[in-house]
Write a protein that holds these residues in place. Structure first.
Motif, mmCIF file in Angstrom:
data_model
loop_
_atom_site.group_PDB
_atom_site.id
_atom_site.type_symbol
_atom_site.label_atom_id
_atom_site.label_comp_id
_atom_site.label_asym_id
_atom_site.label_seq_id
_atom_site.Cartn_x
_atom_site.Cartn_y
_atom_site.Cartn_z
ATOM 1 N N GLU A 171 0.879 -1.042 -0.372
ATOM 2 C CA GLU A 171 0.217 -0.766 -0.123
ATOM 3 C C GLU A 171 0.790 0.953 -0.226
ATOM 4 O O GLU A 171 0.487 2.571 -0.239
ATOM 5 C CB GLU A 171 -0.933 -0.237 1.750
ATOM 6 N N ALA A 172 2.403 1.270 0.262
ATOM 7 C CA ALA A 172 2.948 2.347 0.255
ATOM 8 C C ALA A 172 2.831 2.974 -0.634
ATOM 9 O O ALA A 172 3.221 4.364 -0.765
ATOM 10 C CB ALA A 172 4.042 1.523 0.667
ATOM 11 N N ALA A 173 3.064 2.743 -1.659
ATOM 12 C CA ALA A 173 3.456 3.517 -3.461
ATOM 13 C C ALA A 173 2.360 4.661 -3.788
ATOM 14 O O ALA A 173 1.961 5.497 -3.483
ATOM 15 C CB ALA A 173 3.300 3.064 -4.528
ATOM 16 N N SER A 174 0.716 3.990 -3.158
ATOM 17 C CA SER A 174 -0.510 4.280 -3.088
ATOM 18 C C SER A 174 -0.051 5.431 -2.102
ATOM 19 O O SER A 174 -0.875 6.535 -2.162
ATOM 20 C CB SER A 174 -1.422 3.395 -3.450
ATOM 21 N N LEU A 175 0.048 5.674 -0.996
ATOM 22 C CA LEU A 175 -0.492 6.345 0.178
ATOM 23 C C LEU A 175 0.287 6.987 -0.268
ATOM 24 O O LEU A 175 0.019 8.546 0.774
ATOM 25 C CB LEU A 175 -0.272 5.606 1.740
ATOM 26 N N ALA A 176 1.604 7.373 -0.685
ATOM 27 C CA ALA A 176 2.317 7.946 -0.844
ATOM 28 C C ALA A 176 2.397 9.198 -1.646
ATOM 29 O O ALA A 176 2.339 10.550 -1.297
ATOM 30 C CB ALA A 176 4.658 7.665 -0.943
ATOM 31 N N ALA A 177 1.958 8.329 -2.630
ATOM 32 C CA ALA A 177 1.155 9.157 -3.946
ATOM 33 C C ALA A 177 0.180 9.819 -3.377
ATOM 34 O O ALA A 177 0.267 11.347 -3.746
ATOM 35 C CB ALA A 177 0.151 8.568 -5.046
ATOM 36 N N LEU B 49 5.600 10.926 4.612
ATOM 37 C CA LEU B 49 5.221 10.048 3.302
ATOM 38 C C LEU B 49 5.008 10.844 1.792
ATOM 39 O O LEU B 49 5.483 9.919 1.254
ATOM 40 C CB LEU B 49 4.248 9.588 3.963
ATOM 41 N N SER B 50 4.961 11.865 1.940
ATOM 42 C CA SER B 50 5.371 12.828 0.665
ATOM 43 C C SER B 50 6.797 12.368 -0.209
ATOM 44 O O SER B 50 6.708 12.522 -1.425
ATOM 45 C CB SER B 50 4.563 13.810 0.614
ATOM 46 N N ARG B 51 7.319 12.586 0.382
ATOM 47 C CA ARG B 51 8.571 12.478 -0.112
ATOM 48 C C ARG B 51 8.902 11.110 -0.083
ATOM 49 O O ARG B 51 10.212 10.642 -1.619
ATOM 50 C CB ARG B 51 9.942 12.797 1.174
ATOM 51 N N LEU B 52 8.057 10.272 -0.233
ATOM 52 C CA LEU B 52 8.318 8.935 -0.696
ATOM 53 C C LEU B 52 7.978 8.620 -1.932
ATOM 54 O O LEU B 52 8.247 7.612 -2.861
ATOM 55 C CB LEU B 52 8.315 7.487 0.257
ATOM 56 N N ALA B 53 6.996 9.710 -2.645
ATOM 57 C CA ALA B 53 6.413 9.347 -3.730
ATOM 58 C C ALA B 53 7.041 9.560 -4.677
ATOM 59 O O ALA B 53 8.522 10.475 -5.097
ATOM 60 C CB ALA B 53 5.165 10.130 -4.067
ATOM 61 N N SER B 54 7.532 8.194 -6.027
ATOM 62 C CA SER B 54 8.349 8.841 -7.151
ATOM 63 C C SER B 54 7.841 9.715 -8.232
ATOM 64 O O SER B 54 6.694 10.602 -8.308
ATOM 65 C CB SER B 54 8.211 7.152 -7.840
#
Length: 715
Positions: free
Chosen positions: A600-606, A710-715
């Motif tokens: 779920e991480a990528a979606s939540l970060a985005a 967590l927004s900093r993890l978004a690509s």
């Protein structure tokens, strides 16, 4: 295009030992790289550097006598400029062809190719490969020009008129391609095949090198020289270990000393010496330092790391009877050790406290006053640190016999005395021993338990990987000392620039960071800087450093964490929140890494990044109150319900410092968050609806970003 090993050697007078390793690596690396760039040496060529006290050299395998010709395509000019309307060459084209060594006969060979939005004419040609003599001359000139010479000498050549500049006078130049001399010149020397061996032990005064590949062997056999720096160093290590093992001891480990000794000898011979055991009454750091710094000896330690009265020397000669060499070195070291003993005995005749007034006569910095003023500032900062520990919301455990009042008293006493060893004879002779000698003298005086250790440890960590202070008093004092240095020098504008850091402020900052992180102290870095700044008088500061120094610490911490293997994204996510307690940072990073592994991480970060962008655009104060009656859409109702359930769980785990569990609890928000952005218009026309949805997103943003952004993890 014959491929053979190429040897180049520059024979000179004794090179500076501390610079020899870098000189050898630079000479070999630059020369080989230039040959490769010219196509004379293959990219995978074996490059063997040679560096001894009297020579710099390199052997490069697979070097060609002539580089291969190269096909090149050269752009001439746009077609519109080069050709007339009926396709005839213009004068401009003919002039360009002449400039590149061609004429009108090549017109049929020209190619019309796209060049941006237009077409241009291109000429294909064959560039002859470089010949080895020309290519090596270029490489040799470049290698010499780029040498990291610490100090250049100007000396006269044999003609009596010309002079050149180099690190030391050069006397011979060898350049062999296989067995053939390559005719190049440098520093007034013409290349040949003759060099010289060991000053005293060579079997022949001049060594005639038969072949590039026989160079190292001939120098070893005829010249009594191990030309390779690495081979010579390895031989010294082998002999040191063997000699120490015979005594049941171990040589001290010192890479810099090993490099320096390797640069002083051409054919090492390790011998065992000794001094009178009564000198061991002097602190071993003093004896070790005088033997290493002044004599380049290797002290021998027992199995417990305690200094013994035996030591190893690395001689450059191999006499049949080494007793004269051994006896000479023993006689030389004795006065040095006697001086150390004299300094130690004299220093102990005065107490550290009696030296305190003398600090007022020693200038620390022209704009920051004396060492006495500095010691007083360190004392006040130490007092402030103890008070912050006393008031910490997270309990700070001290030993039962060392309550905060006692800790405060010890820290202030240690701060008052810590710099007094700067006035001792021993530290005057060996500045590297400051702090260490203060600890010895404090113990000799019988100062309170922990104070002597704190004085000894207050410079720690002195370098990367160094140990931290061993007790609470030393920890407080080390923090106070480093903060005083940083705040003081930042306050007068003495900041590091580029690779220049004359006051080692980066090292001081890393020391503070390591203490706070590795000891997990319940201290706020921002509050520490604020407290330290408050002890400086107006005459000793020109500007506030609170924000700039906090940013400096943050940058140093980011570099340290990336060096430890954390990604730039992980570090950025955690440090973006500027955690008050640096001791929490490693656990937050591990939590972020575990969270990033969740599906779920990528979606939540985005989604978090999207929420951040939405909230940044809101003018004025962000709404916080969520009115359930205004939750009209099923998706926003579902998100509000999920947030009401998940946020308390994540918060409770955050408060318990279980950051991994706190972030993992957020995984349950993925589906309702995705549905919300799919079905709900945040910027509704109805102001009340819009404010309610912004409040919902504001609550979501707060819940998701307690551990890290967590927004900093978004690509």
């Amino acid at each position: 295009m014959t491929a053979q090993t190429l040897l180049v050697e520059l024979f000179v007078e004794e090179l500076p030992p501390k610079a020899l390793k870098k000189l050898g690596e630079s000479f070999a690396g630059t020369l080989a790289a230039s040959l490769q760039a010219q196509g004379l040496a293959p990219a995978d060529a074996t490059v063997t550097p040679f560096a001894s006290p009297r020579r710099l050299g390199v052997a490069v395998s697979g070097v060609l006598s002539k580089a291969a010709d190269r096909a090149v395509q050269q752009k001439l000019m746009p077609v519109a400029v080069a050709l007339t309307a009926d396709g005839q060459p213009t004068p401009a084209l003919l002039k360009k062809l002449a400039a590149v060594g061609a004429d009108a006969s090549v017109l049929p060979q020209l190619k019309r190719l796209p060049d941006g939005k237009a077409e241009a004419l291109f000429l294909d040609s064959l560039v002859p490969g470089a010949l080895l003599p020309e290519g090596l001359q270029k490489a040799l000139d470049e290698a010499i020009a780029k040498l990291p010479i610490p100090k250049v000498m100007t000396y006269q050549l044999a003609d009596g008129w010309s002079d050149v500049k180099f690190v030391r006078p050069a006397h011979r130049l060898v350049a062999l391609h296989g067995e053939h001399v390559v005719h190049v010149q440098t520093l007034g020397l013409n290349a040949g095949r003759e060099t010289q061996g060991h000053r005293f032990e060579a079997t022949t005064p001049v060594v005639t090198v038969d072949h590039a590949e026989s160079y190292a062997r001939q120098l070893r056999e005829q010249g009594a020289v191990i030309a390779s720096f690495d081979e010579r160093r390895a031989e010294i290590v082998r002999q040191l270990q063997t000699a120490a093992a015979k005594e049941g001891l171990q040589p001290i480990e010192d890479e810099a000393l090993l490099d320096e000794v390797t640069a002083l000898v051409e054919k090492p011979n390790v011998l065992t010496c000794q001094f009178e055991p009564e000198f061991l009454a002097v602190p071993q750091e003093c004896l070790i330092l005088t033997m290493k710094a002044n004599q380049k000896y290797f002290p021998l330690l027992d199995a417990h790391g305690k200094l013994t009265h035996k030591f190893l020397i690395v001689s450059n000669i191999h006499p049949a009877d080494p007793s004269a060499v051994i006896g000479g070195n023993e006689r030389v070291v004795r006065p040095r050790l006697a001086d150390a003993k004299f300094f130690f005995d004299q220093d102990r005749k005065k107490t550290l406290a009696s030296r305190v007034p003398g600090l007022a006569k020693v200038v620390y910095h022209g704009k920051l006053g004396t060492q006495g003023e500095r010691a007083e500032r360190v004392r006040l900062i130490a007092h402030a640190i103890v008070n912050q520990l006393r008031m910490a919301t997270v309990p700070f455990t001290v030993e039962a016999k060392d309550e905060f009042d006692v800790l405060d008293s010890k820290a202030q006493e240690a701060a008052r005395l810590a710099k007094t060893d700067l006035l001792t004879d021993m530290v005057g002779e060996f500045p590297e021993l400051q702090g260490i000698m203060g600890g010895y003298y404090a113990r000799a005086e019988g100062l309170r338990d922990g104070v002597a250790i704190a004085i000894e440890d207050h410079y720690k960590p002195r370098f990367a990987g160094d140990a931290l202070p061993r007790n609470h008093t030393g920890t407080v004092l080390a923090l106070a000392d480093k903060l005083e240095t940083l705040v003081g020098l930042f306050g007068i504008g003495q900041l590091p620039t580029g690779d220049k850091d004359p006051f080692a402020l980066r090292r001081h900052a890393l020391g503070v960071i390591r203490i706070l992180v590795e000891k997990n102290l319940p201290l706020s870095l921002y509050e520490l800087i604020h407290a330290a700044e408050g002890v400086f008088s107006e005459e000793h500061k020109t500007t506030s450093v609170l924000d700039s120094l906090n940013d400096f610490f943050n940058d140093r911490l980011a570099v340290m964490l990336r060096d430890q293997g954390f990604t730039a994204q992980e570090v950025d996510a955690v440090l973006a929140l500027r955690p008050a307690r640096l001791g929490e940072v490693p656990r937050r990073l591990e939590a972020v890494r575990a969270f990033a592994a969740l599906p779920e991480a990528a979606s939540l970060a985005a989604a978090n990044k999207r929420v951040s962008n939405i909230l940044k655009k809101v003018e004025g104060t962000l709404p916080t109150a969520i009115d359930s009656a205004l939750l009209k859409e099923p998706a926003e109702q579902a998100l509000a319900a999920a947030l009401a359930e998940v946020a308390p769980q994540a918060d409770a785990r955050f408060e318990a410092h279980d950051y991994t569990a706190s972030l993992q609890a957020l995984a349950a928000l993925k589906a309702p968050v995705d549905a919300f952005f799919e079905d709900v218009m945040v910027n509704a026309e109805d102001p009340a609806l819009r404010a309610n949805r912004l409040a919902l997103l504001n609550g979501l943003h707060g819940a998701m970003n307690r551990v890290a952004d967590l927004s900093r993890l978004a690509s």
